[in-house]
Motif scaffolding. Structure first.
Motif, mmCIF file in Angstrom:
data_model
loop_
_atom_site.group_PDB
_atom_site.id
_atom_site.type_symbol
_atom_site.label_atom_id
_atom_site.label_comp_id
_atom_site.label_asym_id
_atom_site.label_seq_id
_atom_site.Cartn_x
_atom_site.Cartn_y
_atom_site.Cartn_z
ATOM 1 N N GLU A 1 0.869 -1.173 0.000
ATOM 2 C CA GLU A 1 0.000 0.000 0.000
ATOM 3 C C GLU A 1 0.906 1.223 0.000
ATOM 4 O OE1 GLU A 1 -2.327 -0.544 3.507
ATOM 5 O OE2 GLU A 1 -3.397 -2.259 2.674
ATOM 6 N N LEU A 2 0.702 2.112 -0.986
ATOM 7 C CA LEU A 2 1.579 3.269 -1.170
ATOM 8 C C LEU A 2 0.762 4.556 -1.279
ATOM 9 C CD1 LEU A 2 3.669 1.671 -4.053
ATOM 10 C CD2 LEU A 2 4.362 1.816 -1.666
ATOM 11 N N PHE A 3 1.401 5.661 -1.054
ATOM 12 C CA PHE A 3 0.845 6.995 -1.275
ATOM 13 C C PHE A 3 -0.531 7.179 -0.631
ATOM 14 C CE2 PHE A 3 3.557 6.139 -5.049
ATOM 15 C CZ PHE A 3 4.540 7.081 -4.787
ATOM 16 N N PRO A 4 -0.638 6.981 0.692
ATOM 17 C CA PRO A 4 -1.937 7.167 1.332
ATOM 18 C C PRO A 4 -2.454 8.596 1.116
ATOM 19 C CG PRO A 4 -0.182 7.060 2.971
ATOM 20 C CD PRO A 4 0.426 6.706 1.648
ATOM 21 N N GLY A 5 -3.748 8.698 0.825
ATOM 22 C CA GLY A 5 -4.374 9.998 0.652
ATOM 23 C C GLY A 5 -4.450 10.500 -0.775
ATOM 24 N N LEU A 6 -3.745 9.875 -1.724
ATOM 25 C CA LEU A 6 -3.794 10.375 -3.097
ATOM 26 C C LEU A 6 -5.202 10.216 -3.659
ATOM 27 C CD1 LEU A 6 -2.370 8.162 -5.911
ATOM 28 C CD2 LEU A 6 -3.036 7.200 -3.737
ATOM 29 N N LYS B 1 -7.071 4.083 -5.085
ATOM 30 C CA LYS B 1 -8.103 3.080 -4.817
ATOM 31 C C LYS B 1 -8.878 3.521 -3.584
ATOM 32 C CE LYS B 1 -8.944 -1.770 -3.972
ATOM 33 N NZ LYS B 1 -8.359 -3.097 -3.790
ATOM 34 N N LEU B 2 -10.179 3.607 -3.727
ATOM 35 C CA LEU B 2 -11.050 3.945 -2.610
ATOM 36 C C LEU B 2 -11.089 2.748 -1.681
ATOM 37 C CD1 LEU B 2 -12.980 6.114 -1.507
ATOM 38 C CD2 LEU B 2 -14.800 5.016 -2.822
ATOM 39 N N VAL B 3 -10.772 2.964 -0.392
ATOM 40 C CA VAL B 3 -10.589 1.831 0.507
ATOM 41 C C VAL B 3 -11.847 1.500 1.303
ATOM 42 C CG1 VAL B 3 -9.230 0.927 2.414
ATOM 43 C CG2 VAL B 3 -8.136 2.313 0.664
ATOM 44 N N SER B 4 -12.406 2.459 2.012
ATOM 45 C CA SER B 4 -13.495 2.167 2.940
ATOM 46 C C SER B 4 -14.815 2.824 2.562
ATOM 47 C CB SER B 4 -13.086 2.633 4.334
ATOM 48 O OG SER B 4 -12.911 4.043 4.321
ATOM 49 N N GLY B 5 -14.919 3.344 1.347
ATOM 50 C CA GLY B 5 -16.114 4.076 0.957
ATOM 51 C C GLY B 5 -16.021 5.552 1.291
ATOM 52 N N ASN B 6 -15.006 5.924 2.046
ATOM 53 C CA ASN B 6 -14.782 7.322 2.423
ATOM 54 C C ASN B 6 -13.821 7.934 1.408
ATOM 55 O OD1 ASN B 6 -13.955 9.737 3.503
ATOM 56 N ND2 ASN B 6 -13.546 8.922 5.547
ATOM 57 N N ASP C 1 -10.203 8.308 2.227
ATOM 58 C CA ASP C 1 -9.412 7.104 2.509
ATOM 59 C C ASP C 1 -9.066 6.399 1.201
ATOM 60 O OD1 ASP C 1 -8.113 5.068 3.782
ATOM 61 O OD2 ASP C 1 -9.913 4.146 4.622
ATOM 62 N N ARG C 2 -8.041 6.908 0.530
ATOM 63 C CA ARG C 2 -7.575 6.336 -0.730
ATOM 64 C C ARG C 2 -6.085 6.084 -0.652
ATOM 65 N NH1 ARG C 2 -10.622 10.308 -5.063
ATOM 66 N NH2 ARG C 2 -12.690 9.970 -4.239
ATOM 67 N N ARG C 3 -5.620 5.168 -1.484
ATOM 68 C CA ARG C 3 -4.202 4.851 -1.564
ATOM 69 C C ARG C 3 -3.956 4.087 -2.851
ATOM 70 N NH1 ARG C 3 -5.574 1.026 3.090
ATOM 71 N NH2 ARG C 3 -6.172 -0.870 2.028
ATOM 72 N N ALA C 4 -2.695 3.918 -3.189
ATOM 73 C CA ALA C 4 -2.318 3.061 -4.305
ATOM 74 C C ALA C 4 -2.014 1.683 -3.747
ATOM 75 C CB ALA C 4 -1.105 3.625 -5.031
ATOM 76 N N GLU C 5 -2.443 0.658 -4.465
ATOM 77 C CA GLU C 5 -2.136 -0.714 -4.074
ATOM 78 C C GLU C 5 -1.476 -1.409 -5.257
ATOM 79 O OE1 GLU C 5 -5.678 -2.627 -2.626
ATOM 80 O OE2 GLU C 5 -5.753 -1.356 -0.844
#
Length: 167
Positions: free
Chosen positions: A43-48, A131-136, A139-143
């Protein structure tokens, strides 16, 4: 006399911006993360919230061949076995799409062209997609998933500036 050039008129121009992107000022560096299994996720670049097209990727060690796959479907992979060792690696420069041999001690400094070893997916090349993680939406990141043939002294590092969208 009156001429067309003597006429004065007003013009109104309306610009609508439907989408905008901005970048972090500083680069984010991930790794060096050890590769210990044939397929490993990161999991990379949290918040992008916008794609990153110009990140640099350094994979070091004796990995034979590899495929790096982003959750958006883009790939970066070797076209043949990489003759690496624990002090050298393969540097992919995202801004140019070129690959280089680079030293572990200075992984972001290209030493020799190695583009013949790497192929990237079409449609704009390799990119890190949010990638949208939790519907929020916050809360996005690259995977990404890295698959290697062997994992002897193998590590991965990634550096780049996160991208953000206005909407």
């Amino acid at each position: 006399g009156e001429s067309v050039l003597d006429s004065v008129f007003d013009v109104t121009v309306t610009l609508s911006v439907y989408e905008g992107v901005w970048r972090d000022v500083d680069e984010v560096v991930f790794g060096a993360a050890s590769i210990t299994t044939p397929t490993q996720g990161f999991e990379l670049f949290p918040g992008l919230s916008a794609p990153i097209f110009d990140a640099d990727i350094f994979i070091r060690g004796v990995f034979g061949e590899f495929t790096l796959t982003d959750s958006g479907g883009s790939t970066l992979k070797t076209t043949r076995a990489w003759p690496g060792d624990s002090s050298w690696g393969l540097l992919f420069v995202g801004s140019t799409g070129q690959a280089f041999k680079a030293m572990e001690s200075s992984p972001w400094t290209p030493v020799a062209d190695a583009s013949q070893y790497v192929d990237q997916s079409g449609n704009g090349g390799f990119r890190f997609m949010p990638k949208l993680v939790s519907g929020n939406p916050a809360d996005r990141r690259a995977e990404v998933t890295l698959t290697t043939l062997t994992q002897t002294s193998t590590t991965i590092r990634v550096r780049g500036k996160r991208s953000y969208r206005m909407n």
